[in-house]
Design a protein around this motif. Structure first.
Motif, short mmCIF file in Angstrom:
data_model
loop_
_atom_site.label_atom_id
_atom_site.label_comp_id
_atom_site.label_asym_id
_atom_site.label_seq_id
_atom_site.Cartn_x
_atom_site.Cartn_y
_atom_site.Cartn_z
N THR A 133 0.85 -1.19 0.00
CA THR A 133 0.00 0.00 0.00
C THR A 133 0.88 1.24 0.00
O THR A 133 1.62 1.49 0.95
CB THR A 133 -0.92 0.03 1.23
OG1 THR A 133 -1.69 -1.18 1.27
CG2 THR A 133 -1.86 1.22 1.18
N ARG A 134 0.80 2.01 -1.06
CA ARG A 134 1.58 3.24 -1.17
C ARG A 134 0.64 4.42 -1.02
O ARG A 134 -0.28 4.60 -1.83
CB ARG A 134 2.29 3.30 -2.53
CG ARG A 134 3.25 2.13 -2.76
CD ARG A 134 3.73 2.09 -4.21
NE ARG A 134 4.61 0.95 -4.44
CZ ARG A 134 5.07 0.59 -5.64
NH1 ARG A 134 4.71 1.31 -6.72
NH2 ARG A 134 5.85 -0.46 -5.78
N LEU A 135 0.86 5.20 0.02
CA LEU A 135 -0.03 6.33 0.28
C LEU A 135 0.29 7.46 -0.69
O LEU A 135 1.41 7.96 -0.71
CB LEU A 135 0.14 6.81 1.73
CG LEU A 135 -0.11 5.75 2.80
CD1 LEU A 135 0.07 6.34 4.19
CD2 LEU A 135 -1.50 5.15 2.67
N PRO A 136 -0.67 7.87 -1.49
CA PRO A 136 -0.39 8.85 -2.54
C PRO A 136 -0.30 10.28 -2.01
O PRO A 136 -0.75 10.58 -0.90
CB PRO A 136 -1.59 8.70 -3.47
CG PRO A 136 -2.71 8.29 -2.55
CD PRO A 136 -2.08 7.41 -1.50
N TYR A 185 -9.88 7.52 0.07
CA TYR A 185 -10.15 7.04 1.43
C TYR A 185 -9.89 5.55 1.59
O TYR A 185 -9.80 5.05 2.72
CB TYR A 185 -11.59 7.35 1.83
CG TYR A 185 -12.65 6.50 1.16
CD1 TYR A 185 -13.02 5.27 1.69
CD2 TYR A 185 -13.26 6.93 -0.01
CE1 TYR A 185 -13.99 4.48 1.07
CE2 TYR A 185 -14.22 6.16 -0.63
CZ TYR A 185 -14.58 4.94 -0.09
OH TYR A 185 -15.53 4.17 -0.71
N LYS A 186 -9.75 4.81 0.50
CA LYS A 186 -9.54 3.36 0.60
C LYS A 186 -8.11 2.98 0.96
O LYS A 186 -7.84 1.84 1.33
CB LYS A 186 -9.94 2.69 -0.71
CG LYS A 186 -11.44 2.72 -0.99
CD LYS A 186 -11.81 1.91 -2.21
CE LYS A 186 -13.33 1.89 -2.41
NZ LYS A 186 -13.72 1.09 -3.59
N TYR A 187 -7.19 3.94 0.85
CA TYR A 187 -5.80 3.61 1.17
C TYR A 187 -5.61 3.31 2.65
O TYR A 187 -4.79 2.47 3.02
CB TYR A 187 -4.88 4.75 0.71
CG TYR A 187 -4.69 4.79 -0.78
CD1 TYR A 187 -3.71 4.02 -1.39
CD2 TYR A 187 -5.51 5.58 -1.59
CE1 TYR A 187 -3.54 4.05 -2.77
CE2 TYR A 187 -5.35 5.61 -2.96
CZ TYR A 187 -4.36 4.84 -3.55
OH TYR A 187 -4.20 4.85 -4.92
N GLY A 188 -6.35 4.00 3.52
CA GLY A 188 -6.25 3.74 4.95
C GLY A 188 -6.62 2.32 5.31
O GLY A 188 -5.86 1.61 5.98
N PRO A 189 -7.81 1.83 4.88
CA PRO A 189 -8.17 0.44 5.16
C PRO A 189 -7.20 -0.56 4.54
O PRO A 189 -6.90 -1.59 5.16
CB PRO A 189 -9.56 0.31 4.53
CG PRO A 189 -10.11 1.70 4.54
CD PRO A 189 -8.93 2.60 4.33
N ASP A 204 -5.23 -3.25 6.84
CA ASP A 204 -5.34 -4.68 6.58
C ASP A 204 -3.96 -5.30 6.39
O ASP A 204 -3.67 -6.40 6.91
CB ASP A 204 -6.18 -4.93 5.32
CG ASP A 204 -7.66 -4.66 5.53
OD1 ASP A 204 -8.07 -4.54 6.70
OD2 ASP A 204 -8.39 -4.55 4.52
N GLU A 205 -3.10 -4.59 5.67
CA GLU A 205 -1.76 -5.14 5.41
C GLU A 205 -0.94 -5.21 6.69
O GLU A 205 -0.23 -6.20 6.94
CB GLU A 205 -1.05 -4.27 4.37
CG GLU A 205 0.17 -4.92 3.77
CD GLU A 205 0.74 -4.16 2.59
OE1 GLU A 205 1.80 -4.57 2.10
OE2 GLU A 205 0.14 -3.15 2.15
#
Length: 328
Positions: free
Chosen positions: A259-262, A295-299, A303-304
């Motif tokens: 997951t890479r936070l943009p 907003y989906k990057y947080g979940p 999860d990861e």
């Protein structure tokens, strides 16, 4: 069992605090977990993001910030009260007014973010931490203040997230002392990752001397720009750089999280406490970034991380089993 995670990078501006705050919101609001945030950074960004300036000033004036905890040890005072200092129902996503939280029956359970706030006074304290041992007649080490006075509160939470300052001084070591793992949020460029070997070396040194079990859970890519050639080269180089940093200490190379936070305006604005938001989606953005809603990057990140923690728990259980079998 409570999971204690520290967030650290020696470079400022890498979204370390933003990542910690977003993860706290995600685990609490979406995951219905009890989360405690320890803000050890004198910049107080996590504190302001979670309670705003007015409530922070009230806590600071009352001597109920983590800076006062360390000042008490240096000056021989007893102003800080750990139980009183915890601000319950932080975050502008909290659904129950903080004035009412303590009135709820004990059997009422709901996910929430609590906070032990920071203060800019931590800047002055850091240079005086070495005096703690002599002041306490060596009953308290400069690295054990959080363990002695704050760690007993951890059992009430599913997660404890510690926002460490961008240095490797005594305050940071207090956070690492009580952590199960640490995470390195970083922009994938040379300047942001330059201090990673220093972090690894310092943690390994302290870990050996103090018999700690802390390990690096992973590296979180932040402010990611898929069209940046500089970041693309940095990502290509990062696995080798990490292996080079960790191998001398006999430790496995930690993963770079998928997951890479943009880099988004919504994520930057999410740490403005005074901004009125209706829900998690609105706070962290509904615009499309990298092929999905912001907003989906947080979940995805939560999860990861939970998968990684489960793996470490399983690995620890297997190691214990092998150890016991060997000594039979």
């Amino acid at each position: 069992m409570t999971k204690v995670l520290s967030f650290i990078n020696l470079k400022g501006g890498v979204a370390k605090t933003t990542t910690a705050v977003m993860l706290a919101d995600t685990l609490a609001i979406l995951g219905q977990k009890r989360v405690l945030v320890l803000d050890l950074d004198p910049q107080t960004n996590a504190t302001l993001a979670l309670i705003g300036e007015e409530r922070w000033m009230q806590a600071d004036d009352a001597g109920q910030t983590l800076a006062q905890l360390f000042l008490d040890q240096v000056n021989g005072t007893a102003i800080f009260d750990p139980a009183r200092a915890v601000i319950r129902g932080a975050s502008n996503l909290n659904l129950i007014r903080h004035e009412l939280i303590d009135q709820l029956p004990d059997d009422v359970q709901y996910g929430r973010v609590d906070l032990l706030p920071s203060s800019i006074r931590l800047i002055d304290v850091q240079d005086r931490m070495q005096d703690i041992s002599t002041r306490s007649h060596y009953a308290v080490s400069p690295m054990e203040v959080v363990r002695k006075f704050i760690a007993p509160l951890f059992t009430a939470y599913d997660y404890v997230l510690i926002d460490c300052p961008p240095n490797l001084g005594f305050v940071t070591l207090n956070g690492l002392e009580v952590s199960d793992h640490y995470l390195i949020p970083t922009i994938p460029d040379r300047m942001s990752t330059y201090g990673v070997p220093q972090i690894v070396n310092r943690v390994a040194d302290v870990k050996a001397k103090r018999n700690l079990k802390i390990s690096c859970l992973g590296v979180i890519i932040t402010k990611y720009q898929s069209n940046s050639s500089t970041q693309k080269r940095g990502l290509e180089r990062l696995p080798t750089d990490l292996e080079t940093a960790f191998a001398p200490h006999g430790e496995p190379t930690p993963p770079i999280l998928k997951t890479r936070l943009p880099q988004t305006n919504a994520l930057a604005e999410a740490v403005i406490y005074e901004r009125k938001v209706a829900n998690y989606r609105e706070k962290y953005g509904t615009g499309q970034v990298g092929g999905q809603a912001a907003y989906k990057y947080g979940p995805d990140l939560a999860d990861e991380l939970e998968e990684l923690l489960s793996f470490h728990d399983l690995q620890g259980s297997l190691d214990e089993h092998v150890l016991h079998a060997t000594h039979r």
